[in-house]
Design a protein around this motif. Structure first.
Motif, PDB file in Angstrom:
ATOM      1  N   LEU A  16      42.619  44.602  33.924  1.00 22.15           N
ATOM      2  CA  LEU A  16      41.232  44.052  33.918  1.00 22.15           C
ATOM      3  C   LEU A  16      40.567  44.226  35.226  1.00 22.15           C
ATOM      4  O   LEU A  16      39.041  44.054  34.987  1.00 22.15           O
ATOM      5  N   ARG A  17      40.980  44.483  36.418  1.00 20.96           N
ATOM      6  CA  ARG A  17      40.235  44.719  37.661  1.00 20.96           C
ATOM      7  C   ARG A  17      39.276  45.860  37.477  1.00 20.96           C
ATOM      8  O   ARG A  17      38.570  46.129  38.353  1.00 20.96           O
ATOM      9  N   TYR A  18      39.641  46.888  36.665  1.00 18.24           N
ATOM     10  CA  TYR A  18      39.010  48.141  36.626  1.00 18.24           C
ATOM     11  C   TYR A  18      38.525  48.891  35.428  1.00 18.24           C
ATOM     12  O   TYR A  18      38.301  49.994  35.241  1.00 18.24           O
ATOM     13  N   ALA A  32      32.758  38.798  40.540  1.00 19.65           N
ATOM     14  CA  ALA A  32      33.069  38.329  39.287  1.00 19.65           C
ATOM     15  C   ALA A  32      34.383  37.748  39.214  1.00 19.65           C
ATOM     16  O   ALA A  32      34.557  36.625  38.372  1.00 19.65           O
ATOM     17  N   GLU A  33      35.483  38.178  39.914  1.00 20.83           N
ATOM     18  CA  GLU A  33      36.718  37.805  39.713  1.00 20.83           C
ATOM     19  C   GLU A  33      36.533  36.136  40.357  1.00 20.83           C
ATOM     20  O   GLU A  33      37.246  35.263  39.707  1.00 20.83           O
ATOM     21  N   MET A  34      35.764  36.030  41.533  1.00 16.05           N
ATOM     22  CA  MET A  34      35.811  34.686  42.284  1.00 16.05           C
ATOM     23  C   MET A  34      35.312  33.770  41.286  1.00 16.05           C
ATOM     24  O   MET A  34      35.549  32.622  41.360  1.00 16.05           O
ATOM     25  N   CYS A  35      34.214  34.079  40.242  1.00 17.29           N
ATOM     26  CA  CYS A  35      33.535  32.947  39.454  1.00 17.29           C
ATOM     27  C   CYS A  35      34.492  32.645  38.702  1.00 17.29           C
ATOM     28  O   CYS A  35      34.476  31.500  38.231  1.00 17.29           O
ATOM     29  N   GLY A  36      35.507  33.629  38.002  1.00 17.86           N
ATOM     30  CA  GLY A  36      36.571  33.258  37.170  1.00 17.86           C
ATOM     31  C   GLY A  36      37.321  32.113  37.885  1.00 17.86           C
ATOM     32  O   GLY A  36      38.015  31.312  37.326  1.00 17.86           O
ATOM     33  N   ARG A  37      38.014  32.544  38.921  1.00 23.67           N
ATOM     34  CA  ARG A  37      38.875  31.518  39.701  1.00 23.67           C
ATOM     35  C   ARG A  37      38.193  30.134  39.951  1.00 23.67           C
ATOM     36  O   ARG A  37      38.728  29.292  39.753  1.00 23.67           O
ATOM     37  N   MET A  38      36.848  30.143  40.458  1.00 26.40           N
ATOM     38  CA  MET A  38      36.172  28.936  40.372  1.00 26.40           C
ATOM     39  C   MET A  38      36.172  28.038  39.516  1.00 26.40           C
ATOM     40  O   MET A  38      35.831  26.966  39.272  1.00 26.40           O
ATOM     41  N   ALA A  39      35.848  28.778  38.310  1.00 27.32           N
ATOM     42  CA  ALA A  39      35.807  28.096  37.055  1.00 27.32           C
ATOM     43  C   ALA A  39      37.246  27.320  36.622  1.00 27.32           C
ATOM     44  O   ALA A  39      37.070  26.017  36.465  1.00 27.32           O
ATOM     45  N   VAL A  40      38.179  27.622  37.165  1.00 28.09           N
ATOM     46  CA  VAL A  40      39.541  27.185  36.870  1.00 28.09           C
ATOM     47  C   VAL A  40      39.736  25.854  37.976  1.00 28.09           C
ATOM     48  O   VAL A  40      39.914  24.763  37.632  1.00 28.09           O
ATOM     49  N   ARG A  41      39.245  26.230  38.962  1.00 32.39           N
ATOM     50  CA  ARG A  41      39.268  25.326  40.058  1.00 32.39           C
ATOM     51  C   ARG A  41      38.488  23.959  39.756  1.00 32.39           C
ATOM     52  O   ARG A  41      38.982  22.945  39.837  1.00 32.39           O
ATOM     53  N   TYR A  42      37.471  24.582  39.320  1.00 31.85           N
ATOM     54  CA  TYR A  42      36.431  23.383  39.049  1.00 31.85           C
ATOM     55  C   TYR A  42      36.930  22.320  38.051  1.00 31.85           C
ATOM     56  O   TYR A  42      36.914  21.044  38.055  1.00 31.85           O
ATOM     57  N   GLU A  47      43.154  59.716  36.061  1.00 27.69           N
ATOM     58  CA  GLU A  47      44.161  60.231  35.471  1.00 27.69           C
ATOM     59  C   GLU A  47      43.393  61.373  34.731  1.00 27.69           C
ATOM     60  O   GLU A  47      42.538  61.196  33.980  1.00 27.69           O
ATOM     61  N   ASN A  48      44.331  62.697  34.958  1.00 20.43           N
ATOM     62  CA  ASN A  48      43.428  63.680  33.885  1.00 20.43           C
ATOM     63  C   ASN A  48      41.895  64.159  34.350  1.00 20.43           C
ATOM     64  O   ASN A  48      41.422  64.144  33.311  1.00 20.43           O
ATOM     65  N   GLY A  49      41.541  63.890  35.342  1.00 18.92           N
ATOM     66  CA  GLY A  49      40.266  63.781  35.712  1.00 18.92           C
ATOM     67  C   GLY A  49      39.174  62.579  35.297  1.00 18.92           C
ATOM     68  O   GLY A  49      37.947  62.831  35.352  1.00 18.92           O
ATOM     69  N   LEU A  50      39.883  61.572  34.616  1.00 12.06           N
ATOM     70  CA  LEU A  50      39.117  60.554  33.949  1.00 12.06           C
ATOM     71  C   LEU A  50      39.754  59.224  34.501  1.00 12.06           C
ATOM     72  O   LEU A  50      40.889  59.318  34.869  1.00 12.06           O
ATOM     73  N   PRO A  51      38.895  58.221  34.278  1.00 16.26           N
ATOM     74  CA  PRO A  51      39.281  56.688  34.533  1.00 16.26           C
ATOM     75  C   PRO A  51      40.412  56.339  33.873  1.00 16.26           C
ATOM     76  O   PRO A  51      40.243  56.875  32.761  1.00 16.26           O
ATOM     77  N   SER A  52      41.550  55.697  34.206  1.00 12.92           N
ATOM     78  CA  SER A  52      42.552  55.382  33.388  1.00 12.92           C
ATOM     79  C   SER A  52      42.387  54.250  32.803  1.00 12.92           C
ATOM     80  O   SER A  52      43.222  53.107  33.355  1.00 12.92           O
ATOM     81  N   TYR A  53      41.328  53.858  32.052  1.00 17.75           N
ATOM     82  CA  TYR A  53      41.124  52.452  31.616  1.00 17.75           C
ATOM     83  C   TYR A  53      42.196  52.098  30.659  1.00 17.75           C
ATOM     84  O   TYR A  53      42.652  53.138  29.954  1.00 17.75           O
ATOM     85  N   LYS A  54      42.538  50.777  30.717  1.00 12.53           N
ATOM     86  CA  LYS A  54      43.617  50.504  29.508  1.00 12.53           C
ATOM     87  C   LYS A  54      42.954  49.661  28.384  1.00 12.53           C
ATOM     88  O   LYS A  54      41.972  48.748  28.638  1.00 12.53           O
ATOM     89  N   LEU A  55      43.598  49.930  27.298  1.00 11.69           N
ATOM     90  CA  LEU A  55      43.198  49.148  25.944  1.00 11.69           C
ATOM     91  C   LEU A  55      44.087  48.173  25.684  1.00 11.69           C
ATOM     92  O   LEU A  55      45.138  48.682  25.596  1.00 11.69           O
ATOM     93  N   VAL A 106      32.007  44.598  34.508  1.00  6.60           N
ATOM     94  CA  VAL A 106      32.943  43.776  35.600  1.00  6.60           C
ATOM     95  C   VAL A 106      33.053  42.336  34.902  1.00  6.60           C
ATOM     96  O   VAL A 106      33.833  41.620  35.567  1.00  6.60           O
ATOM     97  N   ILE A 107      33.138  42.307  33.527  1.00  9.17           N
ATOM     98  CA  ILE A 107      33.481  40.961  33.105  1.00  9.17           C
ATOM     99  C   ILE A 107      34.924  40.806  32.965  1.00  9.17           C
ATOM    100  O   ILE A 107      35.405  39.682  33.121  1.00  9.17           O
ATOM    101  N   ASN A 108      35.664  41.947  32.792  1.00  8.44           N
ATOM    102  CA  ASN A 108      36.837  41.873  32.791  1.00  8.44           C
ATOM    103  C   ASN A 108      37.747  41.437  34.117  1.00  8.44           C
ATOM    104  O   ASN A 108      38.714  40.678  34.309  1.00  8.44           O
ATOM    105  N   ALA A 109      36.759  41.499  35.307  1.00  3.86           N
ATOM    106  CA  ALA A 109      37.362  41.065  36.559  1.00  3.86           C
ATOM    107  C   ALA A 109      37.177  39.578  36.653  1.00  3.86           C
ATOM    108  O   ALA A 109      37.965  38.819  37.340  1.00  3.86           O
ATOM    109  N   SER A 110      36.410  38.938  35.964  1.00  9.49           N
ATOM    110  CA  SER A 110      36.287  37.520  35.627  1.00  9.49           C
ATOM    111  C   SER A 110      37.698  36.926  34.813  1.00  9.49           C
ATOM    112  O   SER A 110      38.011  36.095  35.209  1.00  9.49           O
ATOM    113  N   ALA A 111      37.737  37.768  33.751  1.00  7.02           N
ATOM    114  CA  ALA A 111      38.914  37.433  32.915  1.00  7.02           C
ATOM    115  C   ALA A 111      40.226  37.364  33.971  1.00  7.02           C
ATOM    116  O   ALA A 111      40.759  36.567  33.775  1.00  7.02           O
TER     117      ALA A 111
END
Lengths: 422, 422
Positions: A87-89, A328-338, A408-416, A42-47
């Motif tokens: 980044l969310r998935y 994880a996402e919210m920690c990323g947002r809070m960093a910016v707000r702080y 997709e195709n029976g597998l997660p459609s992760y993006k690179l 979930v580090i990308n959710a923070s990103a």
């Protein structure tokens, strides 16, 4: 809920400010985000949180490829117009991570040269203990040099060993993976023990702390989990362990064991010590699962099976915790707000407000209080070879909810995304 | 589709017949179902199919606990009124499995004594190669003794190595687990390689065949997967392997490796041979992942990580293939239908009608043609250290679709039934 409401009002005010400012021709400052240390699912959710929040607040947002390693080579990616939904998935470090510790002055010199050249005024560093040490050094150096820079750390570690925060983004998902895997393996063992394997051993990450290994017991809430959990917090006593396994075998016929990679003998030696050092001079750990299984096989004469999920447990996004992803996402947002509120030189933390209903509030702690510290599993979270109700109360909310990636195709459609040449 | 329609008409006619018969006071015959061999994440879906179909057709259905091991102890469970919904989403052998081969005459004698006593007239045995051998022997002995018994085998194996069937229930889900795990681990490795781990090795089950290891390459359809796959079908050449890894490292910086537990040297010796035999006299295999990683580390000087999913890959119901689950259930139903149609002494098989759209039809094969046979990965499914388009065409439909188990407390709510004392 309350946080969300606060956030919405805060956004609206800021966006109005930005529109006003843009109309007046004000140039906004640049922010830099980078990932560091062992990655998580979930580090990308923070990103996502950092980038989205930075853009909403009118910051120009750059991403450093491979943490400070790439930053020192000016290996940047402009995320101002990047499609960031993936980044969310997508698990692991979408922008690459690093294990580099900036030890010498020339690295620091180079870093500030690059920061100046690119007019970086905000630095969001996403990592664990070591990375917070780096972030703290950068903040200190900026002050020493009179360079205006606001550094905020975004926590991340499956090990859950950062102090001053109730828990860390990444832990909930890895814990969920471990809990489910142990449930499934124990069901398998239960099917087979009558005339085949009687002892199953799963080796679990977590370095010096037992947070993740403890999660192997969570399945009991639904009826099946680890029978024995070997934690780094409890010095390993071979005789006591073997007699415990023996007792369980005589009672129910099979025994599912979770062992932490950091398990130690009372004299501090790792049970997993492989007997050699790697090219960097570190003692190589690994294979503690086989060591434990070997003891059971040779001393109790039982058939064993060993699983070592390794990277699978820390990048298993397909079964990540929804709560963890959202936090994880919210920690990323809070960093910016702080940073925008002039609260910098800190790491974002989470404080638990209540367990029922589960509620946290975001806060912050000076980076130097986190750097290189390790939070162990509290004594009242385990007893003998099992975990206590207190641990269930603590951990169950963190593994709550599912947020499956698209398939997709029976597998997660992760993006690179292209990270450039090595 | 066509099959389903046929099935519906068939049901209706049978149910009418049953109601008629029951009104006439006819007593229906007893069927016995049991699970055998290494379990899978969908074997219980086959149990569901058998039990539901048997009940719909008015058979009294008993379940043997722990395969023939429990049957020989008359350890039965009456499934006539059992709530069986949990079988559709609970992995491993809900009724316990066994590894027993009935080798001696006294076992056979005992078995028929118990069959007679309980008036068992249908026997549905759910397993792999060894289990089909058992089923075949029981069918032959029944004929020899003039005991009216209809035996039908329900295929099951993650290894996918049964002949005369396009594929086996259990394979699709394990393949999906392997494919996803390798994608996630490779993304992790890609994040870390710049100054940490460069080579990741995952050790994969499958005994003598490479069907499962090959699945580690499927992720490439979505952009990332295993760079090198070491199959049992291709004798291991250490120098060629190491130079392949070296080439990949120099090109992209990291290398994700899948290695089959059954990998052999050209002389037939297992690469994983642990150097000792278990209490049954079998050579213990295991640790081939560490062997391969050790070669890479010592000869190429690269940092490695090793994962051994072990039981996790065969009981990972949380990410099972919907296609596999549906087919597993249907294989169970077809076994009952075949027996009722007097097509017995056979195992249910699947024939592939077309790939696009994916379509199979159910059929059967005499048990003796399956017993103790192994179907290897065809030569045109792999090339060098990767899998071919032909393998993708074959395997992608089998991993298609998700059918998540229900969740409670953040974990699957798998159900356990009491299997009695050991």
């Amino acid at each position: 809920m309350k946080n969300e409401k606060y956030g919405k009002i805060f956004y609206k005010l800021l966006i109005l400010k930005i529109i006003e400012a843009k109309e007046e021709g004000i140039v906004f400052m640049k922010a830099l985000y980078a990932q560091s240390g062992g990655v998580t699912s979930v580090i990308n959710a923070s990103a996502y949180g950092v980038i989205d929040e930075a853009r909403k607040n009118g910051l120009e947002i750059l991403v450093g490829i491979n943490g400070v390693t790439g930053i020192l080579k000016e290996n940047f990616l402009d995320a101002s117009d990047l499609d960031i939904e993936f980044l969310r998935y997508t698990p692991a470090g979408a922008f690459g991570s690093c294990r580099k510790k900036m030890k010498n002055d020339s690295d620091i010199e180079k870093l500030f040269e690059i920061f100046r050249k690119n007019e970086i005024r905000y630095f969001f560093y996403n990592g664990g203990n070591d990375s917070m040490d780096t972030a703290w050094r950068v903040q200190m150096e900026a002050q020493k040099r009179g360079y205006e820079l606001k550094v905020v750390g975004v926590p991340k570690t499956i090990d859950n060993d950062l102090p001053h925060t109730d828990h860390c983004p990444g832990y909930g998902s890895a814990a969920k993976y471990i809990a489910i895997s142990m449930m499934e393996a124990a069901l398998d063992l239960r099917s087979m023990y009558v005339d085949s394997t009687q002892v199953f051993v799963m080796e679990i990450m977590g370095r010096h702390a037992g947070w993740l290994a403890a999660a192997a017991g969570l399945g009991w809430i639904n009826g099946i989990g680890a029978d024995v959990i070997l934690l780094p917090e409890k010095p390993f006593n071979k005789d006591e362990f073997l007699s415990t396994v023996n007792k369980i075998i005589s009672e129910k016929g099979y025994c599912a064991i979770a062992v932490a990679e950091g398990l130690k003998y009372p004299d501090g030696f790792f049970v997993s010590d492989m007997g050699f050092t790697d090219s960097f001079g570190n003692r190589q750990l690994g294979g503690v699962g086989f060591t434990i299984a070997g003891m059971v096989r040779s001393e109790l004469g039982l058939k064993t099976h060993v699983a070592i999920p390794d990277y699978l447990q820390r990048s298993g996004r397909h079964i990540a915790s929804k709560t963890d992803i959202e936090e994880a996402e919210m920690c990323g947002r809070m960093a910016v707000r702080y940073a925008l509120e002039d609260n910098y030189g800190v790491m974002v933390t989470m404080e638990r407000v209540s367990n029922n209903p589960y509620q946290i509030k975001y806060s912050s702690v000076p980076l130097n209080l986190v750097a290189d510290q390790t939070k162990m599993l509290p004594k009242d979270f385990y007893e003998g070879y099992t975990v206590t109700d207190k641990f269930f109360e603590y951990a169950l909310p963190l593994i709550s909810g599912e947020f499956y990636p698209p398939f997709e195709n029976g597998l997660p459609s992760y993006k690179l995304i292209n990270l450039g040449k090595k």
